[in-house]
Design a protein around this motif. Structure first.
Motif, PDB file in Angstrom:
ATOM      1  N   TRP A   1       4.455   5.678   2.450  1.00  0.00           N
ATOM      2  CA  TRP A   1       5.154   6.966   2.439  1.00  0.00           C
ATOM      3  C   TRP A   1       4.627   7.929   3.500  1.00  0.00           C
ATOM      4  O   TRP A   1       4.991   9.104   3.511  1.00  0.00           O
ATOM      5  CB  TRP A   1       5.064   7.609   1.063  1.00  0.00           C
ATOM      6  CG  TRP A   1       5.802   6.798   0.049  1.00  0.00           C
ATOM      7  CD1 TRP A   1       5.262   6.027  -0.927  1.00  0.00           C
ATOM      8  CD2 TRP A   1       7.217   6.636  -0.070  1.00  0.00           C
ATOM      9  NE1 TRP A   1       6.249   5.396  -1.653  1.00  0.00           N
ATOM     10  CE2 TRP A   1       7.467   5.763  -1.143  1.00  0.00           C
ATOM     11  CE3 TRP A   1       8.324   7.140   0.638  1.00  0.00           C
ATOM     12  CZ2 TRP A   1       8.736   5.390  -1.541  1.00  0.00           C
ATOM     13  CZ3 TRP A   1       9.593   6.772   0.247  1.00  0.00           C
ATOM     14  CH2 TRP A   1       9.801   5.903  -0.831  1.00  0.00           C
ATOM     15  N   THR A   2       3.749   7.467   4.366  1.00  0.00           N
ATOM     16  CA  THR A   2       3.229   8.368   5.399  1.00  0.00           C
ATOM     17  C   THR A   2       3.860   8.119   6.734  1.00  0.00           C
ATOM     18  O   THR A   2       4.491   7.164   7.005  1.00  0.00           O
ATOM     19  CB  THR A   2       1.699   8.242   5.533  1.00  0.00           C
ATOM     20  OG1 THR A   2       1.384   6.892   5.860  1.00  0.00           O
ATOM     21  CG2 THR A   2       1.014   8.677   4.289  1.00  0.00           C
TER      22      THR A   2
ATOM     23  N   ASP B   1       0.877  -1.170   0.000  1.00  0.00           N
ATOM     24  CA  ASP B   1       0.000   0.000   0.000  1.00  0.00           C
ATOM     25  C   ASP B   1       0.912   1.217   0.000  1.00  0.00           C
ATOM     26  O   ASP B   1       1.400   1.660   1.041  1.00  0.00           O
ATOM     27  CB  ASP B   1      -0.887  -0.027   1.251  1.00  0.00           C
ATOM     28  CG  ASP B   1      -1.818   1.167   1.322  1.00  0.00           C
ATOM     29  OD1 ASP B   1      -1.716   2.080   0.472  1.00  0.00           O
ATOM     30  OD2 ASP B   1      -2.675   1.186   2.221  1.00  0.00           O
ATOM     31  N   TRP B   2       1.182   1.732  -1.172  1.00  0.00           N
ATOM     32  CA  TRP B   2       2.180   2.796  -1.328  1.00  0.00           C
ATOM     33  C   TRP B   2       1.751   4.086  -0.654  1.00  0.00           C
ATOM     34  O   TRP B   2       2.597   4.844  -0.167  1.00  0.00           O
ATOM     35  CB  TRP B   2       2.502   3.015  -2.797  1.00  0.00           C
ATOM     36  CG  TRP B   2       3.272   1.865  -3.342  1.00  0.00           C
ATOM     37  CD1 TRP B   2       2.797   0.877  -4.158  1.00  0.00           C
ATOM     38  CD2 TRP B   2       4.627   1.537  -3.073  1.00  0.00           C
ATOM     39  NE1 TRP B   2       3.774  -0.053  -4.409  1.00  0.00           N
ATOM     40  CE2 TRP B   2       4.917   0.326  -3.761  1.00  0.00           C
ATOM     41  CE3 TRP B   2       5.641   2.108  -2.311  1.00  0.00           C
ATOM     42  CZ2 TRP B   2       6.168  -0.284  -3.720  1.00  0.00           C
ATOM     43  CZ3 TRP B   2       6.887   1.505  -2.275  1.00  0.00           C
ATOM     44  CH2 TRP B   2       7.146   0.316  -2.964  1.00  0.00           C
ATOM     45  N   ASP B   3       0.461   4.357  -0.585  1.00  0.00           N
ATOM     46  CA  ASP B   3       0.006   5.568   0.096  1.00  0.00           C
ATOM     47  C   ASP B   3       0.390   5.519   1.581  1.00  0.00           C
ATOM     48  O   ASP B   3       0.834   6.498   2.156  1.00  0.00           O
ATOM     49  CB  ASP B   3      -1.507   5.742  -0.039  1.00  0.00           C
ATOM     50  CG  ASP B   3      -1.920   6.077  -1.473  1.00  0.00           C
ATOM     51  OD1 ASP B   3      -1.100   6.700  -2.180  1.00  0.00           O
ATOM     52  OD2 ASP B   3      -3.035   5.712  -1.872  1.00  0.00           O
ATOM     53  N   GLN B   4       0.229   4.355   2.167  1.00  0.00           N
ATOM     54  CA  GLN B   4       0.554   4.203   3.587  1.00  0.00           C
ATOM     55  C   GLN B   4       2.071   4.072   3.780  1.00  0.00           C
ATOM     56  O   GLN B   4       2.598   4.519   4.778  1.00  0.00           O
ATOM     57  CB  GLN B   4      -0.144   2.982   4.164  1.00  0.00           C
ATOM     58  CG  GLN B   4       0.083   2.846   5.656  1.00  0.00           C
ATOM     59  CD  GLN B   4      -0.713   1.698   6.264  1.00  0.00           C
ATOM     60  OE1 GLN B   4      -1.423   0.992   5.559  1.00  0.00           O
ATOM     61  NE2 GLN B   4      -0.587   1.547   7.549  1.00  0.00           N
TER      62      GLN B   4
END
Length: 71
Positions: free
Chosen positions: A70-71, A65-68
């Motif tokens: 990088w957060t 899950d690339w959105d998660q």
């Protein structure tokens, strides 16, 4: 077994014989050809292993899950 007539670099042959521990021209050339064939087979196997590894990494990257990440 095929009998052939070829020109061979004497220095290269001597170096190969020394490295391979062979005594005759026939033995040196035969051993060198055998080793070259083994190297090719080993390279093919390594390539297959690399492809399998790369496919595995690609599959795992697709699951991230690339959105998660990088957060």
């Amino acid at each position: 077994m095929t009998k052939i007539l070829v020109d061979v670099d004497d220095r290269a042959l001597a170096k190969a014989a020394s490295r391979l521990g062979t005594k005759t021209k026939k033995e040196t050339i035969g051993k060198a050809l055998e080793l070259a064939g083994e190297d090719t087979a080993r390279d093919v196997e390594r390539s297959r292993e690399w492809d399998t590894w790369a496919d595995s990494v690609g599959e795992r990257l697709g699951e991230v899950d690339w959105d998660q990440a990088w957060t």
